[in-house]
Design a protein around this motif. Structure first.
Motif, PDB file in Angstrom:
ATOM      1  N   GLN A  79       5.970  13.330  -8.671  1.00 44.12           N
ATOM      2  CA  GLN A  79       5.315  12.429  -9.631  1.00 44.12           C
ATOM      3  C   GLN A  79       5.987  12.508 -11.011  1.00 44.12           C
ATOM      4  OE1 GLN A  79       1.326  14.014  -9.019  1.00 44.12           O
ATOM      5  NE2 GLN A  79       0.687  12.113  -8.051  1.00 44.12           N
ATOM      6  N   ALA A  96      -5.967  10.236  -3.907  1.00 49.85           N
ATOM      7  CA  ALA A  96      -6.284   9.035  -3.125  1.00 49.85           C
ATOM      8  C   ALA A  96      -7.282   9.418  -2.026  1.00 49.85           C
ATOM      9  CB  ALA A  96      -5.007   8.456  -2.509  1.00 49.85           C
ATOM     10  N   GLU A 125      -4.191   0.304   4.434  1.00 51.14           N
ATOM     11  CA  GLU A 125      -5.154   0.598   3.364  1.00 51.14           C
ATOM     12  C   GLU A 125      -4.894   1.968   2.748  1.00 51.14           C
ATOM     13  OE1 GLU A 125      -9.536   0.082   3.111  1.00 51.14           O
ATOM     14  OE2 GLU A 125      -9.252  -1.233   4.856  1.00 51.14           O
ATOM     15  N   ASP A 128      -1.482   1.935   0.812  1.00 52.62           N
ATOM     16  CA  ASP A 128      -1.630   1.150  -0.431  1.00 52.62           C
ATOM     17  C   ASP A 128      -2.329   1.977  -1.509  1.00 52.62           C
ATOM     18  OD1 ASP A 128      -0.375  -1.024   0.670  1.00 52.62           O
ATOM     19  OD2 ASP A 128      -2.187  -2.237   0.957  1.00 52.62           O
ATOM     20  N   GLU A 129      -3.381   2.718  -1.087  1.00 53.67           N
ATOM     21  CA  GLU A 129      -4.088   3.537  -2.074  1.00 53.67           C
ATOM     22  C   GLU A 129      -3.222   4.708  -2.545  1.00 53.67           C
ATOM     23  OE1 GLU A 129      -8.585   4.823  -2.432  1.00 53.67           O
ATOM     24  OE2 GLU A 129      -7.479   6.358  -1.321  1.00 53.67           O
ATOM     25  N   LEU A 131      -0.021   4.724  -2.824  1.00 52.60           N
ATOM     26  CA  LEU A 131       0.950   4.163  -3.780  1.00 52.60           C
ATOM     27  C   LEU A 131       0.300   3.905  -5.137  1.00 52.60           C
ATOM     28  CD1 LEU A 131       3.770   3.055  -4.435  1.00 52.60           C
ATOM     29  CD2 LEU A 131       3.061   0.872  -3.438  1.00 52.60           C
ATOM     30  N   SER A 132      -0.879   3.286  -5.129  1.00 57.01           N
ATOM     31  CA  SER A 132      -1.501   2.913  -6.410  1.00 57.01           C
ATOM     32  C   SER A 132      -2.036   4.125  -7.167  1.00 57.01           C
ATOM     33  CB  SER A 132      -2.621   1.896  -6.183  1.00 57.01           C
ATOM     34  OG  SER A 132      -3.680   2.467  -5.444  1.00 57.01           O
ATOM     35  N   LYS A 133      -2.544   5.140  -6.431  1.00 55.63           N
ATOM     36  CA  LYS A 133      -3.187   6.272  -7.097  1.00 55.63           C
ATOM     37  C   LYS A 133      -2.230   7.432  -7.380  1.00 55.63           C
ATOM     38  CE  LYS A 133      -7.547   4.715  -7.020  1.00 55.63           C
ATOM     39  NZ  LYS A 133      -8.551   5.192  -6.076  1.00 55.63           N
ATOM     40  N   THR A 134      -1.186   7.590  -6.559  1.00 53.20           N
ATOM     41  CA  THR A 134      -0.301   8.749  -6.718  1.00 53.20           C
ATOM     42  C   THR A 134       1.108   8.379  -7.169  1.00 53.20           C
ATOM     43  OG1 THR A 134       0.604   8.783  -4.454  1.00 53.20           O
ATOM     44  CG2 THR A 134      -1.529   9.866  -4.802  1.00 53.20           C
ATOM     45  N   LYS A 135       1.443   7.067  -7.077  1.00 51.81           N
ATOM     46  CA  LYS A 135       2.799   6.585  -7.379  1.00 51.81           C
ATOM     47  C   LYS A 135       3.829   7.183  -6.413  1.00 51.81           C
ATOM     48  CE  LYS A 135       0.899   4.344 -10.667  1.00 51.81           C
ATOM     49  NZ  LYS A 135       0.438   2.981 -10.308  1.00 51.81           N
ATOM     50  N   ARG A 137       5.557   6.409  -2.710  1.00 43.00           N
ATOM     51  CA  ARG A 137       5.772   5.329  -1.737  1.00 43.00           C
ATOM     52  C   ARG A 137       6.025   5.967  -0.370  1.00 43.00           C
ATOM     53  NH1 ARG A 137       7.333  -0.033  -1.669  1.00 43.00           N
ATOM     54  NH2 ARG A 137       7.177  -0.062  -3.948  1.00 43.00           N
ATOM     55  N   ASP A 240       7.767   6.470  -6.481  1.00 41.78           N
ATOM     56  CA  ASP A 240       7.926   5.018  -6.588  1.00 41.78           C
ATOM     57  C   ASP A 240       8.803   4.635  -7.782  1.00 41.78           C
ATOM     58  OD1 ASP A 240       7.305   2.363  -5.603  1.00 41.78           O
ATOM     59  OD2 ASP A 240       6.114   2.125  -7.421  1.00 41.78           O
TER      60      ASP A 240
END
Length: 322
Positions: A79, A96, A125, A128-129, A131-135, A137, A240
């Motif tokens: 991260q 996440a 699902e 996607d979470e 990726l959005s919450k932990t950055k 991929r 990401d």
């Protein structure tokens, strides 16, 4: 003069070779497995494929054995950008919540069901979470060996647990499940398990076969009771932000290489699981078939109760996948 020309030519060739070998991008991939683990073999295959697909422009350096830090340390490092890639799973639930589904007892009964869950809308699902919450991929997923109970007496049904002092990782869902089954759960660090079994502080443990082997638990346990109570998977991930900075052609190469490495890992995972049973039997352990339905029937109400409200709907969807 001729010698000087030869030396000059050799120097030019060496310089050109070094230039050709120098990668434009270097990615550091750290993970927990040892050199014999299927994750490590798949990581090396991934590195080889990336190099081939980018003609050496992208190099992946693989660091096994927690040499870059423990799982949570490496997640944080990815991260922050000091490490580029890792292999991780339900630990991501710290950020996440949906990642908790990667390790739910008696949710998945076999590899085919797992594939349908991971490759379908439920898996999307979750990723996607993540990726959005932990950055982070997700690039590929690997099946983990099912967790099996080991003990010094054969156990084929829940009533035979009868207060068995069982070492567990400090995972609340695991603890509540085994309490419901009739065991006496005792959270303990993995590094303390061998001594705990040897000294009788705990009487049993549960882990994938690979950890039963690498932890030498065969020296202090006689029976593998095939509960297969947790079937789970794990992801190969890349930061990401790092991925976004790569040239599109490198992104495509890395994505394609990861999918090929996933297929490769699955092949060696299946071979490794079969070999582990044979090797543990050769070490003196006996394999006991278990009434898995009886275990699942007793455990399910405890699991249902322990599932957090924010993932309950997704959990029910996963149970419905056959």
């Amino acid at each position: 003069m001729k010698n000087r020309l030869r030396l000059l030519a050799a120097a030019v060739l060496a310089s050109a070779s070094l230039g050709a070998l120098a990668a434009e991008v270097t990615l550091k991939l750290g993970h927990q497995g040892n050199e014999e683990h299927s994750w490590h073999k798949a990581s090396l295959k991934f590195a080889e494929l990336v190099a081939a697909k980018t003609k050496g422009a992208v190099e992946v350096k693989v660091y096994p054995n927690e040499s870059l830090g423990k799982e949570m340390d490496i997640i944080n490092a990815v991260q922050l950008g000091s490490v580029d890639m890792t292999i991780t799973g339900e630990s991501l639930q710290n950020w996440a919540p949906k990642a908790a589904l990667l390790g739910v007892p008696y949710m998945i009964s076999g590899s085919d069901q797992m594939k349908r869950i991971v490759d379908g809308p439920i898996g999307k699902e979750i990723t996607d979470e993540i990726l959005s919450k932990t950055k982070l991929r997700t690039l590929a997923w690997f099946e983990r060996g099912p967790r099996n109970l080991t003990a010094n007496r054969p156990i084929t049904k829940p009533s035979e647990l009868n207060g068995l002092i069982l070492r567990l990782p400090n995972v609340p869902l695991f603890i509540s499940t085994w309490k419901a089954l009739g065991a006496q759960p005792t959270p303990m660090a993995l590094s303390e398990v061998f001594t705990g079994l040897q000294q009788g502080v705990v009487q049993a443990q549960e882990n994938p076969l690979s950890l039963t082997m690498s932890g030498s638990f065969f020296e202090v346990q006689k029976y593998i009771c095939k509960t297969e109570h947790v079937r789970s998977w794990i992801y190969m991930v890349i930061g990401d932000r790092k991925f976004g900075k790569l040239k599109p052609e490198y992104q495509q190469a890395i994505t394609a290489a990861a999918k090929e490495a996933q297929a490769y890992e699955h092949e060696i995972f299946l071979k490794d699981e079969a070999k582990l049973i044979t090797d543990l039997q050769a070490k003196g352990m006996k394999v006991v078939e278990v009434d898995q339905k009886a275990f699942a029937d007793v455990a399910r109400p405890a699991v249902d109760k322990a599932i957090k409200p924010e993932i309950r709907d997704l959990y029910q969807k996963a149970l419905a996948v056959k």
